[in-house]
Design a protein around this motif. Structure first.
Motif, PDB file in Angstrom:
ATOM      1  N   VAL A  34       0.873  -1.211   0.075  1.00 42.92           N
ATOM      2  CA  VAL A  34       0.170  -0.120   0.069  1.00 42.92           C
ATOM      3  C   VAL A  34       0.926   1.122  -0.047  1.00 42.92           C
ATOM      4  O   VAL A  34       0.581   2.328  -0.502  1.00 42.92           O
ATOM      5  CB  VAL A  34      -0.939   0.126   1.417  1.00 42.92           C
ATOM      6  N   HIS A  35       2.201   1.081   0.788  1.00 41.37           N
ATOM      7  CA  HIS A  35       2.890   2.205   0.842  1.00 41.37           C
ATOM      8  C   HIS A  35       4.592   1.797  -0.054  1.00 41.37           C
ATOM      9  O   HIS A  35       4.755   0.541   0.090  1.00 41.37           O
ATOM     10  CB  HIS A  35       3.272   2.314   2.202  1.00 41.37           C
ATOM     11  N   GLY A  36       4.511   2.649  -0.711  1.00 38.98           N
ATOM     12  CA  GLY A  36       5.593   2.312  -2.086  1.00 38.98           C
ATOM     13  C   GLY A  36       7.325   2.011  -1.268  1.00 38.98           C
ATOM     14  O   GLY A  36       7.990   1.293  -1.982  1.00 38.98           O
ATOM     15  N   ASP A  37       7.334   2.588  -0.103  1.00 44.14           N
ATOM     16  CA  ASP A  37       8.525   2.772   0.611  1.00 44.14           C
ATOM     17  C   ASP A  37       8.761   1.402   1.578  1.00 44.14           C
ATOM     18  O   ASP A  37       9.534   1.161   2.490  1.00 44.14           O
ATOM     19  CB  ASP A  37       8.880   3.869   1.166  1.00 44.14           C
ATOM     20  N   GLU A  38       7.633   0.329   1.383  1.00 46.34           N
ATOM     21  CA  GLU A  38       7.760  -0.731   2.017  1.00 46.34           C
ATOM     22  C   GLU A  38       7.692  -2.057   1.117  1.00 46.34           C
ATOM     23  O   GLU A  38       7.019  -2.880   1.161  1.00 46.34           O
ATOM     24  CB  GLU A  38       6.422  -0.784   3.045  1.00 46.34           C
ATOM     25  N   PRO A  39       9.006  -2.219   0.464  1.00 45.94           N
ATOM     26  CA  PRO A  39       9.055  -2.953  -0.605  1.00 45.94           C
ATOM     27  C   PRO A  39       9.175  -4.468  -0.101  1.00 45.94           C
ATOM     28  O   PRO A  39       8.774  -5.369  -0.724  1.00 45.94           O
ATOM     29  CB  PRO A  39      10.532  -2.768  -1.248  1.00 45.94           C
ATOM     30  N   THR A  79       8.467   6.009  -2.716  1.00 49.05           N
ATOM     31  CA  THR A  79       7.791   6.768  -1.911  1.00 49.05           C
ATOM     32  C   THR A  79       6.649   6.180  -1.223  1.00 49.05           C
ATOM     33  O   THR A  79       5.968   5.292  -1.774  1.00 49.05           O
ATOM     34  CB  THR A  79       7.110   7.980  -2.618  1.00 49.05           C
ATOM     35  N   ARG A  80       6.357   6.645  -0.122  1.00 47.92           N
ATOM     36  CA  ARG A  80       5.128   6.056   0.583  1.00 47.92           C
ATOM     37  C   ARG A  80       3.687   6.172   0.105  1.00 47.92           C
ATOM     38  O   ARG A  80       3.156   5.432  -0.258  1.00 47.92           O
ATOM     39  CB  ARG A  80       5.089   7.067   2.023  1.00 47.92           C
ATOM     40  N   LYS A  81       3.765   7.617  -0.701  1.00 45.79           N
ATOM     41  CA  LYS A  81       2.454   7.895  -1.329  1.00 45.79           C
ATOM     42  C   LYS A  81       2.471   7.488  -2.755  1.00 45.79           C
ATOM     43  O   LYS A  81       3.430   6.949  -3.305  1.00 45.79           O
ATOM     44  CB  LYS A  81       2.184   9.579  -0.960  1.00 45.79           C
ATOM     45  N   ILE A 136      -0.546  -6.031   4.430  1.00 45.60           N
ATOM     46  CA  ILE A 136       1.145  -6.236   4.483  1.00 45.60           C
ATOM     47  C   ILE A 136       1.705  -4.752   4.360  1.00 45.60           C
ATOM     48  O   ILE A 136       1.639  -4.268   3.594  1.00 45.60           O
ATOM     49  CB  ILE A 136       1.808  -7.563   3.973  1.00 45.60           C
ATOM     50  N   HIS A 137       2.414  -4.470   5.645  1.00 45.49           N
ATOM     51  CA  HIS A 137       2.996  -3.122   5.681  1.00 45.49           C
ATOM     52  C   HIS A 137       4.643  -3.368   6.394  1.00 45.49           C
ATOM     53  O   HIS A 137       4.653  -4.517   6.816  1.00 45.49           O
ATOM     54  CB  HIS A 137       2.128  -2.000   6.604  1.00 45.49           C
ATOM     55  N   CYS A 138       5.145  -2.165   6.495  1.00 45.09           N
ATOM     56  CA  CYS A 138       6.326  -2.249   7.136  1.00 45.09           C
ATOM     57  C   CYS A 138       6.179  -1.134   8.060  1.00 45.09           C
ATOM     58  O   CYS A 138       5.811  -0.231   8.076  1.00 45.09           O
ATOM     59  CB  CYS A 138       7.691  -2.103   6.306  1.00 45.09           C
ATOM     60  N   ILE A 139       7.120  -1.450   9.424  1.00 49.53           N
ATOM     61  CA  ILE A 139       7.132  -0.312  10.288  1.00 49.53           C
ATOM     62  C   ILE A 139       8.349  -0.135  10.842  1.00 49.53           C
ATOM     63  O   ILE A 139       9.251  -0.808  10.711  1.00 49.53           O
ATOM     64  CB  ILE A 139       5.984  -0.677  11.471  1.00 49.53           C
TER      65      ILE A 139
END
Ligand SMILES: [Zn+2]
Length: 222
Positions: A34-39, A79-81, A136-139
């Protein structure tokens, strides 16, 4: 064999694909990147698709849709967005949606549901009526967790048994316009958000979570 669908296109015209393990059963939806900076989240979703294409998938009787990368422009740009500068996870039409500041990392967009990537998810959910959803995301390091919205505590605990991550009911900050709020909290569809540690490489994240993700898919329906 998995069926491939092109669900729509991103702001810059990149295809948003889903892979379907098509069995006569309620739909389970899984969404990566969903967020591009979370490959790592795209990698895990792709690795899952590869796994479902093997004899493992052939022996399953679940009905699974995997959207490997919801934000292909963001992934390309790291990028996140999305390419319009909108945080897709603040663009869903929740009761508490807010526009926010375009310069902010959590910018919600010109209006709720304004982005083509968001519309892809809304349309897919309308058509397929999934019975549960895993996003699925990253943090940041040490905050990795299995977060849930709606009636998904038991699913989150099941996954945590396998990956050893903490189960978190509230991520610690308000998330107006998030997918979890829209589908899990407001519509009561069990929704789990898997937060991978962003400092670990993609292969390690996948190996640590492969069984947890399979447990999510293969859990009994309540
Ligand atoms: Zn994210």
């Amino acid at each position: 064999m998995l069926r491939t669908h092109v669900l729509g296109t991103s702001v810059r015209g990149r295809p948003i694909r889903a892979y379907e393990l098509d069995n006569p059963a309620p739909v389970i939806l899984i969404i990566g990147c969903v967020h591009g900076d979370e490959p790592q989240s795209a990698f895990a979703a792709e690795a899952l698709v590869e796994l479902l294409q093997t004899s493992v998938g052939e022996m399953m009787d679940e009905h699974v849709f995997v959207v490997t990368c919801l934000n292909p422009d963001g992934l390309e740009l790291a990028t996140r967005k999305n390419a319009n500068g909108v945080d897709l996870n603040r663009n869903f039409p929740t009761a508490n949606w807010r526009r926010g500041d375009p310069q902010d990392m959590f910018y919600g967009g010109s209006m709720a549901g304004s982005e083509p990537e968001t519309q892809v998810v809304l349309d897919l959910i309308r058509r397929q009526q999934p019975r549960r959803i895993l996003v699925i995301h990253c943090i940041e390091p040490t905050r990795h967790c299995v977060n849930y919205d709606g009636p998904a505590q038991s699913l989150a605990e099941l996954m945590a048994k396998s990956n050893g991550y903490p189960v978190v009911a509230d991520i610690g900050h308000p998330t107006p316009g998030s997918l979890g709020t829209w589908i899990g909290y407001e519509r009561k569809i069990p929704t789990v958000t898997l937060e991978l540690p962003e400092n670990l490489d993609a292969e390690t994240c996948w190996q640590t979570n492969r069984n947890a993700i399979m447990d999510f898919i293969q859990a009994e329906f309540e």
